[in-house]
Design a protein around this motif. Structure first.
Motif, PDB file in Angstrom:
ATOM      1  N   ALA A   1       0.847  -1.194   0.000  1.00 40.73           N
ATOM      2  CA  ALA A   1       0.000   0.000   0.000  1.00 40.73           C
ATOM      3  C   ALA A   1       0.879   1.239   0.000  1.00 40.73           C
ATOM      4  O   ALA A   1       1.863   1.317   0.735  1.00 40.73           O
ATOM      5  CB  ALA A   1      -0.927   0.011   1.218  1.00 40.73           C
ATOM      6  N   LEU A   2       0.507   2.223  -0.836  1.00 44.51           N
ATOM      7  CA  LEU A   2       1.245   3.474  -0.939  1.00 44.51           C
ATOM      8  C   LEU A   2       0.305   4.638  -0.699  1.00 44.51           C
ATOM      9  O   LEU A   2      -0.883   4.585  -1.052  1.00 44.51           O
ATOM     10  CB  LEU A   2       1.877   3.628  -2.334  1.00 44.51           C
ATOM     11  N   ALA A   3       0.842   5.709  -0.089  1.00 49.90           N
ATOM     12  CA  ALA A   3       0.064   6.924   0.160  1.00 49.90           C
ATOM     13  C   ALA A   3       0.386   7.952  -0.912  1.00 49.90           C
ATOM     14  O   ALA A   3       1.549   8.297  -1.122  1.00 49.90           O
ATOM     15  CB  ALA A   3       0.375   7.482   1.537  1.00 49.90           C
TER      16      ALA A   3
ATOM     17  N   GLU B   1      -5.177  13.320   0.514  1.00 49.16           N
ATOM     18  CA  GLU B   1      -4.356  12.110   0.602  1.00 49.16           C
ATOM     19  C   GLU B   1      -5.165  10.844   0.347  1.00 49.16           C
ATOM     20  O   GLU B   1      -6.251  10.665   0.875  1.00 49.16           O
ATOM     21  CB  GLU B   1      -3.670  12.015   1.967  1.00 49.16           C
TER      22      GLU B   1
ATOM     23  N   THR C   1      -4.781   6.504  -0.040  1.00 51.12           N
ATOM     24  CA  THR C   1      -3.984   5.292   0.108  1.00 51.12           C
ATOM     25  C   THR C   1      -4.452   4.264  -0.916  1.00 51.12           C
ATOM     26  O   THR C   1      -5.655   3.985  -1.014  1.00 51.12           O
ATOM     27  CB  THR C   1      -4.105   4.702   1.521  1.00 51.12           C
TER      28      THR C   1
ATOM     29  N   ASP D   1      -8.776   9.011   4.247  1.00 47.09           N
ATOM     30  CA  ASP D   1      -9.009   9.306   5.653  1.00 47.09           C
ATOM     31  C   ASP D   1      -9.501  10.748   5.772  1.00 47.09           C
ATOM     32  O   ASP D   1      -8.705  11.686   5.783  1.00 47.09           O
ATOM     33  CB  ASP D   1      -7.733   9.115   6.469  1.00 47.09           C
TER      34      ASP D   1
ATOM     35  N   ALA E   1      -3.999   0.428  -1.961  1.00 41.40           N
ATOM     36  CA  ALA E   1      -3.529  -0.878  -1.507  1.00 41.40           C
ATOM     37  C   ALA E   1      -3.856  -1.916  -2.570  1.00 41.40           C
ATOM     38  O   ALA E   1      -4.990  -1.966  -3.073  1.00 41.40           O
ATOM     39  CB  ALA E   1      -4.175  -1.253  -0.174  1.00 41.40           C
TER      40      ALA E   1
ATOM     41  N   GLN F   1      -8.530   4.216  -0.206  1.00 36.70           N
ATOM     42  CA  GLN F   1      -9.012   4.728   1.083  1.00 36.70           C
ATOM     43  C   GLN F   1      -8.630   6.185   1.263  1.00 36.70           C
ATOM     44  O   GLN F   1      -7.479   6.572   1.053  1.00 36.70           O
ATOM     45  CB  GLN F   1      -8.428   3.917   2.235  1.00 36.70           C
TER      46      GLN F   1
ATOM     47  N   ARG G   1       2.581   2.558   3.042  1.00 42.73           N
ATOM     48  CA  ARG G   1       1.713   2.401   4.211  1.00 42.73           C
ATOM     49  C   ARG G   1       1.731   0.978   4.741  1.00 42.73           C
ATOM     50  O   ARG G   1       1.501   0.752   5.921  1.00 42.73           O
ATOM     51  CB  ARG G   1       0.271   2.781   3.838  1.00 42.73           C
TER      52      ARG G   1
END
Length: 278
Positions: free
Chosen positions: A161-163, A246, A248, A262, A250, A260, A215
Motif C-alpha cells: 500500500a502506498l500513500a 491524501e 492510500t 481518511d 492498496a 481509502q 503504508r
C-alpha cells in the motif's frame, strides 16, 4: 426503534454533506447501517451501470454527532438497516453547503411513511433569527431476517500500500486514460513508486509517481500489481467531493485494489476496484 443525531460544527456538517454528495454521484440507492457507535453508508455496484464501483463510508458517531441515539427494534439487535435514495438525501443536506447552518438534525420517524427527517437551522442574511428547513427522505426499513444480505464490506488483504499525497493529478490522469484503454494496470513497489499503465492496440502509456510513502508492505513481497476497469476507477475519482487530498492505494495482487481516503481520524471512505482479465 429509534434513531436521532445532531450536528453543530459547520466544518463537520459540510464534510458530511460532501460525503453524501459523493455517494449520490455513484448510485441511486444508499444503504445506511446505524450502529450504537458507528454509521455506515454504502453504495453497491449499480447493476444498471457497469462503471459503478463499490464505495462505503464508516463514520464514528462521536466525530460528527455530539448527540447520537440509536435503539434497535429489539434488545438483542445491534443495528438499524435502511435503504434510501442517495440523491434525495443529498438534496436534503444541500443547505449545509453554504456554511450558514447552525445545526442539522437527523431523525428516523414515520409520518405517512418511514423516513429520515432532516431539519437544518439556517442563518438568514436579512434577519437575526434562524429559519428551519425540513426535508423528509423516504426510507425502506430492512427487517432483521434480511440483514445477512446487507453487510458492511470488508477491507481486502493487500501485499503493498502506498500513500498518494495529492489525488488531483491521478484524477485527471485516469479521466484521460479511460478513453484510451478499457483497463488500467496499477503497479507498485517497495521503493515508493506507483505506475499506472494503459495499453491500446497502438501504444502503451505509463505514468509514474515516485517517492510515495509506503503504508504497508508484506514480508514476502516488494512489488504488486493489479488490472482494473478504467471506467470504474474514473467513476470513483470523478465522484469525489471531499477536500481531503491524501489517498492510500492498496493492491491485493491480481484480485483487487482498495482505495481509502481518511477524511479524519475515525471517518474513512473506501472503494474496492475488482481485478479484470487482461
Amino acid at each position: 426503534m429509534k434513531f436521532r443525531a445532531q450536528m453543530k460544527d459547520p466544518l463537520y456538517m459540510r464534510e458530511f454533506q460532501n460525503i453524501i454528495a459523493t455517494l449520490s454521484k455513484l448510485s441511486k440507492d444508499c444503504l445506511m447501517i446505524l450502529g450504537a457507535q458507528q454509521m455506515h453508508l454504502i453504495v453497491n455496484e449499480d447493476q444498471s451501470s457497469t462503471s459503478s464501483p463499490l464505495v462505503w463510508v464508516s463514520i464514528a458517531a462521536t466525530e460528527y454527532f455530539p448527540e447520537y441515539v440509536m435503539e434497535a427494534a429489539h434488545p438483542d439487535q445491534d443495528y438499524i438497516v435502511l435503504i434510501m435514495s442517495a440523491a434525495n438525501l443529498g438534496r436534503a443536506l444541500s443547505f449545509l453547503r453554504g456554511g450558514g447552518a447552525n445545526s442539522c438534525k437527523l431523525k428516523l420517524q414515520r409520518i405517512q411513511f418511514p423516513c429520515i427527517s432532516v431539519a437544518c437551522s439556517l442563518l438568514s442574511t436579512s434577519s437575526t433569527e434562524a429559519r428551519d428547513v425540513l426535508y423528509d427522505v423516504p426510507v425502506t426499513i430492512i427487517p432483521a431476517s434480511d440483514w445477512p444480505t446487507y453487510v458492511v464490506p470488508q477491507v481486502p488483504p493487500s501485499q503493498l500500500a502506498l500513500a498518494l499525497p495529492s489525488l488531483r493529478l491521478l484524477r485527471s490522469l485516469i479521466d484521460k486514460l479511460k478513453n484510451m484503454s478499457p483497463s488500467l494496470e496499477f503497479q507498485a513497489n517497495s521503493d515508493g513508486e506507483l505506475n499506472v499503465v494503459a495499453t491500446s492496440e497502438m501504444s502503451t502509456v505509463t505514468s509514474r509517481f515516485k517517492r510515495l510513502l509506503p503504508r504497508f508492505l508484506s514480508a514476502d513481497s516488494d512489488r504488486a500489481s493489479c488490472l482494473v476497469d478504467s471506467r470504474k476507477a474514473s467513476a470513483f475519482f470523478t465522484a469525489l467531493q471531499l477536500a481531503n487530498e491524501e489517498l492510500t492505494i492498496a493492491i491485493d495482487r491480481e484480485h483487487s485494489i482498495h482505495l481509502q481516503i481518511d477524511v479524519r481520524k475515525d471517518v474513512m471512505l473506501h472503494s474496492i476496484l475488482p481485478a479484470v482479465c487482461a
